[in-house]
Scaffold this motif. Structure first.
Motif, PDB file in Angstrom:
ATOM      1  N   THR A  48       0.857  -1.190   0.000  1.00  0.00           N
ATOM      2  CA  THR A  48       0.000   0.000   0.000  1.00  0.00           C
ATOM      3  C   THR A  48       0.886   1.231   0.000  1.00  0.00           C
ATOM      4  OG1 THR A  48      -1.874  -0.975   1.149  1.00  0.00           O
ATOM      5  CG2 THR A  48      -1.616   1.397   1.363  1.00  0.00           C
ATOM      6  N   ARG A  49       1.698   1.325   1.020  1.00  0.00           N
ATOM      7  CA  ARG A  49       2.498   2.498   1.314  1.00  0.00           C
ATOM      8  C   ARG A  49       3.495   2.818   0.214  1.00  0.00           C
ATOM      9  NH1 ARG A  49       1.086   1.872   5.890  1.00  0.00           N
ATOM     10  NH2 ARG A  49       1.241  -0.293   5.341  1.00  0.00           N
ATOM     11  N   LYS A  51       3.913   1.610  -2.829  1.00  0.00           N
ATOM     12  CA  LYS A  51       3.387   1.809  -4.174  1.00  0.00           C
ATOM     13  C   LYS A  51       2.672   3.160  -4.313  1.00  0.00           C
ATOM     14  CE  LYS A  51       1.226  -0.351  -8.052  1.00  0.00           C
ATOM     15  NZ  LYS A  51      -0.123  -0.695  -8.498  1.00  0.00           N
ATOM     16  N   THR A  52       1.764   3.456  -3.401  1.00  0.00           N
ATOM     17  CA  THR A  52       1.044   4.732  -3.531  1.00  0.00           C
ATOM     18  C   THR A  52       1.993   5.905  -3.306  1.00  0.00           C
ATOM     19  OG1 THR A  52       0.283   4.534  -1.251  1.00  0.00           O
ATOM     20  CG2 THR A  52      -1.261   3.890  -2.958  1.00  0.00           C
ATOM     21  N   SER A  53       3.005   5.702  -2.476  1.00  0.00           N
ATOM     22  CA  SER A  53       3.968   6.774  -2.232  1.00  0.00           C
ATOM     23  C   SER A  53       4.780   7.086  -3.493  1.00  0.00           C
ATOM     24  CB  SER A  53       4.889   6.348  -1.083  1.00  0.00           C
ATOM     25  OG  SER A  53       5.867   7.314  -0.835  1.00  0.00           O
ATOM     26  N   GLU A  55       3.765   6.453  -6.559  1.00  0.00           N
ATOM     27  CA  GLU A  55       2.788   7.059  -7.476  1.00  0.00           C
ATOM     28  C   GLU A  55       2.639   8.546  -7.190  1.00  0.00           C
ATOM     29  OE1 GLU A  55       0.507   4.272 -10.078  1.00  0.00           O
ATOM     30  OE2 GLU A  55       0.143   6.402  -9.789  1.00  0.00           O
ATOM     31  N   MET A  56       2.497   8.857  -5.892  1.00  0.00           N
ATOM     32  CA  MET A  56       2.317  10.253  -5.509  1.00  0.00           C
ATOM     33  C   MET A  56       3.564  11.071  -5.867  1.00  0.00           C
ATOM     34  SD  MET A  56       0.333  12.516  -4.178  1.00  0.00           S
ATOM     35  CE  MET A  56      -0.957  11.921  -3.067  1.00  0.00           C
ATOM     36  N   ARG A  59       3.693  11.695  -9.599  1.00  0.00           N
ATOM     37  CA  ARG A  59       2.726  12.718 -10.015  1.00  0.00           C
ATOM     38  C   ARG A  59       3.164  14.109  -9.591  1.00  0.00           C
ATOM     39  NH1 ARG A  59      -2.544  10.304 -11.173  1.00  0.00           N
ATOM     40  NH2 ARG A  59      -2.196   8.065 -11.091  1.00  0.00           N
ATOM     41  N   ARG A  60       3.697  14.206  -8.367  1.00  0.00           N
ATOM     42  CA  ARG A  60       4.058  15.528  -7.845  1.00  0.00           C
ATOM     43  C   ARG A  60       5.156  16.194  -8.661  1.00  0.00           C
ATOM     44  NH1 ARG A  60       3.498  15.649  -1.625  1.00  0.00           N
ATOM     45  NH2 ARG A  60       1.239  15.443  -1.456  1.00  0.00           N
ATOM     46  N   ASP A  64       4.167  11.126 -16.053  1.00  0.00           N
ATOM     47  CA  ASP A  64       2.960  10.455 -16.502  1.00  0.00           C
ATOM     48  C   ASP A  64       3.146   8.981 -16.147  1.00  0.00           C
ATOM     49  OD1 ASP A  64       0.547   9.938 -17.772  1.00  0.00           O
ATOM     50  OD2 ASP A  64       1.035  11.158 -19.519  1.00  0.00           O
ATOM     51  N   VAL A  65       2.249   8.441 -15.329  1.00  0.00           N
ATOM     52  CA  VAL A  65       2.435   7.088 -14.798  1.00  0.00           C
ATOM     53  C   VAL A  65       1.549   6.095 -15.559  1.00  0.00           C
ATOM     54  CG1 VAL A  65       2.490   5.653 -12.732  1.00  0.00           C
ATOM     55  CG2 VAL A  65       2.801   8.133 -12.533  1.00  0.00           C
ATOM     56  N   MET A 274       5.774   8.179   6.635  1.00  0.00           N
ATOM     57  CA  MET A 274       5.060   7.950   5.361  1.00  0.00           C
ATOM     58  C   MET A 274       5.025   9.237   4.534  1.00  0.00           C
ATOM     59  SD  MET A 274       1.888   5.637   6.649  1.00  0.00           S
ATOM     60  CE  MET A 274       2.137   4.571   8.090  1.00  0.00           C
ATOM     61  N   GLU A 275       4.773  10.341   5.216  1.00  0.00           N
ATOM     62  CA  GLU A 275       4.765  11.632   4.524  1.00  0.00           C
ATOM     63  C   GLU A 275       6.146  11.883   3.913  1.00  0.00           C
ATOM     64  OE1 GLU A 275       3.603  14.912   7.092  1.00  0.00           O
ATOM     65  OE2 GLU A 275       4.408  16.331   5.612  1.00  0.00           O
ATOM     66  N   VAL A 278       7.214  10.253   0.467  1.00  0.00           N
ATOM     67  CA  VAL A 278       6.922  10.940  -0.797  1.00  0.00           C
ATOM     68  C   VAL A 278       8.062  11.898  -1.152  1.00  0.00           C
ATOM     69  CG1 VAL A 278       5.300  12.460  -2.003  1.00  0.00           C
ATOM     70  CG2 VAL A 278       4.434  10.730  -0.404  1.00  0.00           C
TER      71      VAL A 278
END
Lengths: 294, 294, 294
Positions: A48-49, A51-53, A55-56, A59-60, A64-65, A274-275, A278
């Motif tokens: 979860t962490r 992968k979404t991190s 991705e974020m 994007r930031r 383009d993912v 977690m923050e 990113v």
């Protein structure tokens, strides 16, 4: 720097440079590559962490993912990881983040592909961006690493975190000590402290995740016994020194590694980590994309 | 409004305001938040309509949507929904849409998280955006709700739709009546009409989806018998009053709840409902993002 | 042109027009529709190349791609493909790329939906964009098709590629010959060459993927025997004529259809084909979106 595969790819100066960039992102700075860049995340293990991190972070900084479902791709038809990555390169992907159960999976890739690889975790091996986010969290807290005492506690054998962090923390001037059940110890040379011996003197308690389903079930110890003997109980947290902090890579087994009510206590930096994940990933991606090596 | 979890979160005025905004989106208006906003959709149950509809609504108002594969995340390692949502919040997600099989799953989240939650369906509980899209479809057709007679027909017990719609339609001035097999009835107080008694007098026939695999197989009735006794047959549609419409939340079990050829007949608003789903979700997201509560 | 379902949908002139547009994309041209267009990719069979290639093509021409997880959608509740596609159309999707195990699945859709369909492969049927990328690769190499000799080698029965390519190559002026195990032959009329008879005279060797798991296990032949009798060995590659090339739709079974070391040899255009896949898909999408038929 073409890839980030292990912490050994980074000199101490490069680590400090990444932390500096990450901290500037944390303070609101932004950066994007001049040209359109396509990235993808290949996670062959649940996440979860991380992968979404990623991705974020992608994007930031304006990447383009392209989505990639590992459960529904041609590796299920027997295609090798190398052929999969070369395919992605051929269609125009410039950055591939990979998590794979096979330790050092990247050895068959790193010299033969023309895109940037970032290791998002290889089996029980390395997880360099986790290490970097841990370092950023400590640096934000204490300003520097010199003279800090960091205890890493738990399942040292199966931890990607412990191996990556030990060397980096030492290089940056911190002292690292270990604690946990004897049977999970890295090697004979590492001294195994009892948690009660060290709880009052350390600046950072870095708890590791127990592979609960795999390991506790195989040992004679129950979850409750683990918590009492090796875990961070409420009583132990009370004895921690002023200004010291608690870290955990998560997901947390609440009430095993750490008392449920401590996960979000004042000393806990678990969600802060977690923050920061990113920001360090943005910094790593920037470093790779600004590099001339491709 | 911080979250939208059940229709009870909305006053009648707020419902009308959302319908008004949604209708303006249907007519071509656009809106986007001033700052970059990251959203994610956590669907722990299979979904085509609701998930892609939220995705579309999020994109149309300019949100950046971070993908989340529920079958491949850390809840498979035992992480709680609370820890998962807090993780997403930590990495910078501001809006989480959740569908989960556990009724009222949101109770453990709503007061403790600092992002906006939208309930995309909780077990046999609520599904507020489905209710809102039904209301928009009726309002577009008849201009107002006052004096309308709406029949809800089918599997009342397992329906998220029936429970959400009854209260809202009553509050807006419509009369709601029910019809369906006795064994699927909500409670003793609800009068159970025969479909043939009411078919000629209602303005709206709102068919519910039968959980075919679960319920018909357990009862003595066949699919064909269900269709004849409780379903919307071609013969019954012929008797419907002028201007009355047919609705269904879909996916439709063709030839069970409704005759195959009626799914796209002139009275049917089934695909119109799906189109409206995007507009009400855009309106809900706008309302949450414009709110001061976070 | 409303849909692209089979190569039969295209005249020879339309094929040449698509190749021309694709080649201009390969050379750096760009194009985007004037209005926001939403696309989705429905892959009911595992895919790496085709799915990520369509995703990339869609992004490169500025489409907004709504993710669709086929393993987690309402078709698992029994919803038909028709109802799924009509749903996507209702929420605002204008382009749907579909791969489905059922041959000619598109027949139940093509006249009844108001979005553009692109066939990404139907069972053992057609795969038109694979054919187009093969044609582009040959055209880039030789300038024209007139007088070229192309050998298609392998599992002709189960190949989407062989059927699509034969007719198109003939129409464009190339000669196509076949080679492979007798039991996998298309029909009695096709002459089956031995690979050693033709290896020195052909301009293009187009190898087909063996459905290894399904077919070799059922036959008396081993992988090693297949390679020696029907495959492209190092010895055979040495005898290929000057300027001739090797193609394969991938994923490759290394050391079966082709010697491991030849996959990336100088004659190989295997990864070039994947790159070209993005350009032909961009060209197809452009042609559909510029068409007046919707």
């Amino acid at each position: 720097m073409k890839h980030l595969l292990t912490m050994n790819d980074l000199t101490t100066n490069e680590i400090l440079e990444i932390l500096h960039t990450a901290d500037s992102f944390a303070k609101g700075d932004s950066w994007s590559p001049e040209q359109k860049v396509y990235a993808t995340n290949l996670f062959f293990e649940p996440s979860t962490r991380t992968k979404t991190s990623f991705e974020m972070a992608e994007r930031r900084i304006g990447l383009d993912v392209i989505p990639f479902e590992t459960g529904y791709c041609s590796t299920t038809k027997g295609e090798s990881l190398y052929d999969t990555v070369r395919t992605l390169e051929s269609i125009g992907i410039s950055v591939a983040v990979i998590r794979h159960e096979q330790e050092a999976y990247y050895n068959e890739l790193k010299d033969k592909v023309n895109l940037h690889l970032v290791n998002g975790g290889d089996g029980c091996g390395q997880h360099p961006t986790q290490c970097l986010l841990d370092l950023l969290t400590i640096q934000q807290e204490f300003g520097s690493f010199e003279g800090l005492k960091v205890a890493i506690i738990g399942d040292l054998n199966h931890s990607r975190v412990a191996k990556s962090n030990l060397k980096a923390l030492n290089a940056l001037g911190a002292e690292v000590i270990f604690s946990g059940p004897d049977e999970w110890f890295l090697n004979e040379e590492t001294y195994n402290y009892k948690i009660d011996e060290i709880i009052e003197s350390v600046d950072v308690i870095m708890l590791l995740r127990i592979q609960y389903e795999r390991h506790l079930s195989l040992s004679a110890i129950t979850a409750e016994q683990y918590h009492q003997q090796y875990g961070l109980t409420i009583e132990r947290e009370n004895r921690m020194k002023k200004g010291s902090i608690i870290m955990h890579p998560a997901p947390v087994n609440r009430q095993i590694e750490i008392a449920d009510s401590l996960v979000e206590c004042e000393r806990s930096r678990i969600f802060k980590q977690m923050e920061n994940g990113v920001y360090v990933r943005m910094a790593v991606l920037r470093k790779l994309l600004e590099s001339q090596e491709v």
